[in-house]
Design a protein around this motif. Structure first.
Motif, mmCIF file in Angstrom:
data_model
loop_
_atom_site.group_PDB
_atom_site.id
_atom_site.type_symbol
_atom_site.label_atom_id
_atom_site.label_comp_id
_atom_site.label_asym_id
_atom_site.label_seq_id
_atom_site.Cartn_x
_atom_site.Cartn_y
_atom_site.Cartn_z
ATOM 1 N N ARG A 12 -42.233 93.127 10.570
ATOM 2 C CA ARG A 12 -41.595 91.811 10.481
ATOM 3 C C ARG A 12 -41.291 91.249 11.862
ATOM 4 O O ARG A 12 -41.541 90.087 12.150
ATOM 5 C CB ARG A 12 -40.311 91.901 9.650
ATOM 6 C CG ARG A 12 -40.596 92.169 8.166
ATOM 7 C CD ARG A 12 -39.362 92.006 7.311
ATOM 8 N NE ARG A 12 -38.412 93.074 7.517
ATOM 9 C CZ ARG A 12 -37.180 92.895 7.967
ATOM 10 N NH1 ARG A 12 -36.745 91.680 8.261
ATOM 11 N NH2 ARG A 12 -36.379 93.923 8.113
ATOM 12 N N SER A 70 -44.272 88.166 6.900
ATOM 13 C CA SER A 70 -43.169 87.790 6.022
ATOM 14 C C SER A 70 -42.625 89.062 5.368
ATOM 15 O O SER A 70 -43.270 90.115 5.385
ATOM 16 C CB SER A 70 -43.662 86.846 4.939
ATOM 17 O OG SER A 70 -44.455 87.566 4.011
ATOM 18 N N ARG A 71 -41.441 88.935 4.797
ATOM 19 C CA ARG A 71 -40.842 90.118 4.186
ATOM 20 C C ARG A 71 -41.735 90.669 3.070
ATOM 21 O O ARG A 71 -41.926 91.885 2.953
ATOM 22 C CB ARG A 71 -39.451 89.784 3.645
ATOM 23 C CG ARG A 71 -38.763 90.978 3.008
ATOM 24 C CD ARG A 71 -37.341 90.645 2.638
ATOM 25 N NE ARG A 71 -36.453 90.621 3.792
ATOM 26 C CZ ARG A 71 -35.845 91.696 4.280
ATOM 27 N NH1 ARG A 71 -36.057 92.875 3.739
ATOM 28 N NH2 ARG A 71 -35.041 91.605 5.305
ATOM 29 N N ALA A 90 -44.775 92.345 4.591
ATOM 30 C CA ALA A 90 -44.362 93.580 5.255
ATOM 31 C C ALA A 90 -44.049 94.648 4.221
ATOM 32 O O ALA A 90 -44.439 95.808 4.375
ATOM 33 C CB ALA A 90 -43.144 93.318 6.142
#
Ligand SMILES: Nc1ncnc2c1ncn2[C@@H]1O[C@H](COP(=O)(O)OP(=O)(O)OP(=O)(O)O)[C@@H](O)[C@H]1O
Ligand SMILES: [Mg+2]
Lengths: 226, 246, 220
Positions: B107, B113-114, B117
């Motif tokens: 990240r 992006s979360r 990731a």
């Protein structure tokens, strides 16, 4: 009149209490304002100094250490008196409120810097290396890896110290701040009755006792989880 | 691209008066597994740490995957993503879950992006056999599992090279196997690896080349069979017979 | 600037007054530190009785004084008690307030210290025939004190700084004397001098504490 009645008449005089209740309450407001200002600015400044110190710039670090040591060595009341009575000589006349706020904020800054720094240095070297090896920058490592671990160690000493320093808002009464103790003292001398003082004392208990209990609870929780 | 993926030349490292690396040259080809052995204090860790610049070399050149690691214009944080590192003491972040450990750099450095990731992180944990431990914190994992999470943390970034500094030395004997297993499968997938370790069995089976270091220099190197069976240098012989006695 | 904050003539003129204050601050500290330690010791020993009927009131007592500003306590004693026909004078009020306030802090520290000593220590001592109190004072306490020495030092530093509160109830300690000198000379120099004295007096302790608390920075 029984001795209890006489005692109650003197120390728990409802008439006097009712009369000065508004004063005490306005004192409570001032105490809360002052305390909130001290806590927010003092801790923010302390954290900022600790972060600055981690950059490892020699002369800057010496300066930080000297300032921190200074405010850890001086009694808060001395700092308040110095700012309030000393600065007018150079044509700066901070009010009692500002003097107390600045003094206590400086003191809290010093102590919290020391506490944050101790937390940061307690984080093992391997944590830095692991984070840096994955490409995190110095700042990212500090923020995402080191500080979260440091905060855990920081919370118990920081809350204790913050409570101890925030209680010092009562010192403001020496420089005519109209916080709880100031209001209670003047009410006492106006009414020739100590009931307002007891009310003021009660107000402090109501304000601070819950904080102390919560702090103790947090401390034991953190201790378990370790 | 057929040149070496790791090219270190004339590496020197001083710690004050201590001369720890004394002119090390190391070339590693793509998909090669180089195994580094040597007595304690010979500079093995320092060599690895100079390759990703956790340690600043006093002199020399390090080029990894075409990037000059010592060039001040190199974005070192970006370059380090291409070089995974696994430590003897795991160094997992204790305040994060296994998945959090694996996804942090995805990240923060790779800019995923979360959700992205997390998907990559889960895949990496899956590869080390810990897909079901994503939500556990390091404290809830065994040493072997922790080290596998640490490997997942490194491979999630899809590095071109992996550095292992005694990855099994801190483990109880019964947990060593699981970590070596992961390393073996990593090797089979074609990862370039530099491994400092005392696991001679692993070296025999998996290494392409064994490098023997002593007193900050490479004394001798060659295929495992040759180095273990008939080392040419006296110091190598002494070291190998000493560990084989154990 | 120098004229108003660090006026040499005023330093010389006010020195006898400030010096007397310094002396009193030292004497006051020598009184209140042992007093607070004594109070803390009583609390800590009581707390080592792990019975709920002792434990909870004790905790409430300690937390009460952790919550209560020492200055308010002092004013309560100094200005409140006379209404009950009890005039104690500033000095005695300071002593009582410190006994209560700093005793609570010392008590909390010593209790943590006692908790940090493994239970086996007391069992070993009792098994050799020592009484509970003997085991406590000669086996547990020495270890406890050693374990919390930095905290004890830190609190002692705070106690010495707290003696400046005496100035509010006319105890002629350093700050009080400095303020007297200030109002005589219409110049803040004596307060600056007092601040410098506090700093010089307490700085070594602050440095020592930092040394005890901090490790080397691990960051690159
Ligand atoms: N940061 C440092 N500061 C000072 N000396 C260091 C530092 N790091 C390593 N050294 C020294 O450098 C030498 C080589 O250390 P290094 O860790 O590279 O050896 P090693 O071959 O990995 O040994 P081991 O098998 O024990 O891990 C040792 O003498 C060590 O004490
Ligand atoms: Mg090593």
């Amino acid at each position: 009149m029984s001795s209890w009645e006489r005692f109650a008449e003197t120390f728990l005089n409802t008439k006097v209490m009712l009369k000065y209740l508004p004063d005490i309450l306005s004192g409570v407001v001032v105490t809360i304002e002052l305390a909130a200002l001290v806590v927010v600015t003092g801790i923010a400044a302390g954290l900022a100094l600790a972060l600055l110190r981690s950059l490892g710039i020699r002369p800057l670090n010496w300066l930080i250490v000297v300032v921190v040591d200074l405010f850890r060595s001086l009694p808060p009341l001395v700092v308040i008196v110095l700012i309030y009575f000393g600065l007018p000589s150079v044509d700066l006349s901070p009010s009692g409120f500002v003097s107390t706020w600045l003094s206590l904020a400086f003191v809290l800054m010093a102590f919290s810097e020391e506490i944050f720094w101790a937390g940061i240095t307690a984080v093992a070297r391997g944590q830095w290396e692991a984070a840096r090896s994955t490409g995190l920058s110095f700042g990212q490592t500090l923020m995402s890896v080191v500080l979260p671990q440091a905060f855990r160690l920081t919370i118990p000493p920081l809350t204790n110290r913050t409570i101890a320093i925030t209680k010092g808002t009562a010192l403001g009464t020496v420089v005519a701040v109209t916080e709880i103790l100031g209001q209670a003292s003047s009410a006492m001398s106006n009414s020739y009755n100590p009931s307002p003082l007891l009310m003021g004392a009660l107000a402090y208990i109501v304000l601070f006792f819950p904080v102390v209990v919560v702090a103790r609870w947090v401390e034991t929780r953190l201790a378990w989880k370790r | 691209m057929n040149g070496p993926i790791v090219d270190a030349r004339g590496l020197h490292k001083h710690f004050g008066a201590l001369h720890v690396l004394r002119g090390v040259d190391l070339k590693v080809a793509e998909r090669e597994l180089v195994f580094v052995i040597g007595p304690s204090g010979s500079g093995k860790s320092t060599l690895l740490r100079c390759l990703n610049r956790l340690e600043e070399p006093s002199a020399g050149r390090v080029v990894v995957d075409g990037i000059d690691m010592l060039d001040p214009r190199t974005d070192i944080n970006h370059a380090r993503q291409r070089i995974g590192m696994v430590f003897q003491s795991f160094n997992l972040y204790p305040h994060m879950t296994a998945l959090g450990n694996v996804t942090l750099a995805l990240r923060k450095v790779a800019g995923k992006s979360r959700a992205e990731a997390d998907a990559l992180g889960r895949a990496a944990l899956e590869r080390v056999g810990l897909g079901d431990r994503a939500g556990h914190t390091p404290g809830q994992l065994s040493g072997g599992q922790q080290q596998r999470v640490a490997i997942a943390r490194a491979i999630a970034l899809e590095p071109r090279v992996m550095l292992f500094d005694e990855p099994t030395s801190a483990l109880d004997p019964e947990l060593v196997g699981s970590v070596l297993e992961v390393m073996r499968s990593l090797r089979e997938s074609g990862m370039t690896m530099i491994v400092v370790s005392h696991e001679m069995g692993f070296a025999r089976n998996a290494a392409d080349r064994v490098v023997f270091m002593d007193e900050g220099a490479i004394v001798e190197e060659g295929p495992p069979a040759a180095i273990f069976a008939k080392p040419t240098h006296e110091r190598t012989r002494a070291f190998i017979s000493q560990i084989q006695r154990h | 600037m120098i004229q108003s904050f660090f006026n040499p003539e005023i330093i010389v003129a006010s020195w006898p007054i400030v010096r007397a204050g310094l002396l009193n601050t030292v004497l006051l500290s020598l009184l209140v530190v042992p007093l607070g330690l004594f109070g803390g010791l009583i609390l800590a020993l009581l707390a080592s009785v792990k019975h709920p009927a002792v434990r909870w009131p004790l905790m409430a007592w300690v937390d009460f004084f952790r919550a209560f500003p020492p200055l308010v306590l002092l004013i309560l004693l100094f200005a409140g008690l006379p209404f009950a026909g009890l005039e104690l004078g500033g000095f005695v009020c300071v002593a009582i307030a410190f006994f209560l306030n700093t005793g609570a802090y010392y008590g909390e520290i010593l209790r943590a210290g006692i908790d940090s000593v493994p239970g086996g220590q007391i069992e070993a001592a009792r098994s050799t025939g020592l009484s509970r109190l003997q085991a406590m004072t000669s086996v547990v306490l020495p270890q406890a004190v050693r374990n919390v020495l930095p905290d004890l030092l830190s609190n002692t530093l705070e106690v010495v700084k707290l003696t400046a509160l005496g100035s509010v109830v006319a105890v002629p300690e350093l700050l009080y004397q400095a303020r007297q000198a200030q109002s005589l000379t219409y110049n803040p120099t004596p307060i600056v001098v007092a601040a410098i004295i506090y700093f010089l007096m307490l700085w070594p302790a602050v440095r020592l504490l930092s040394r005890l608390e901090n490790r080397a920075f691990a960051g690159p």
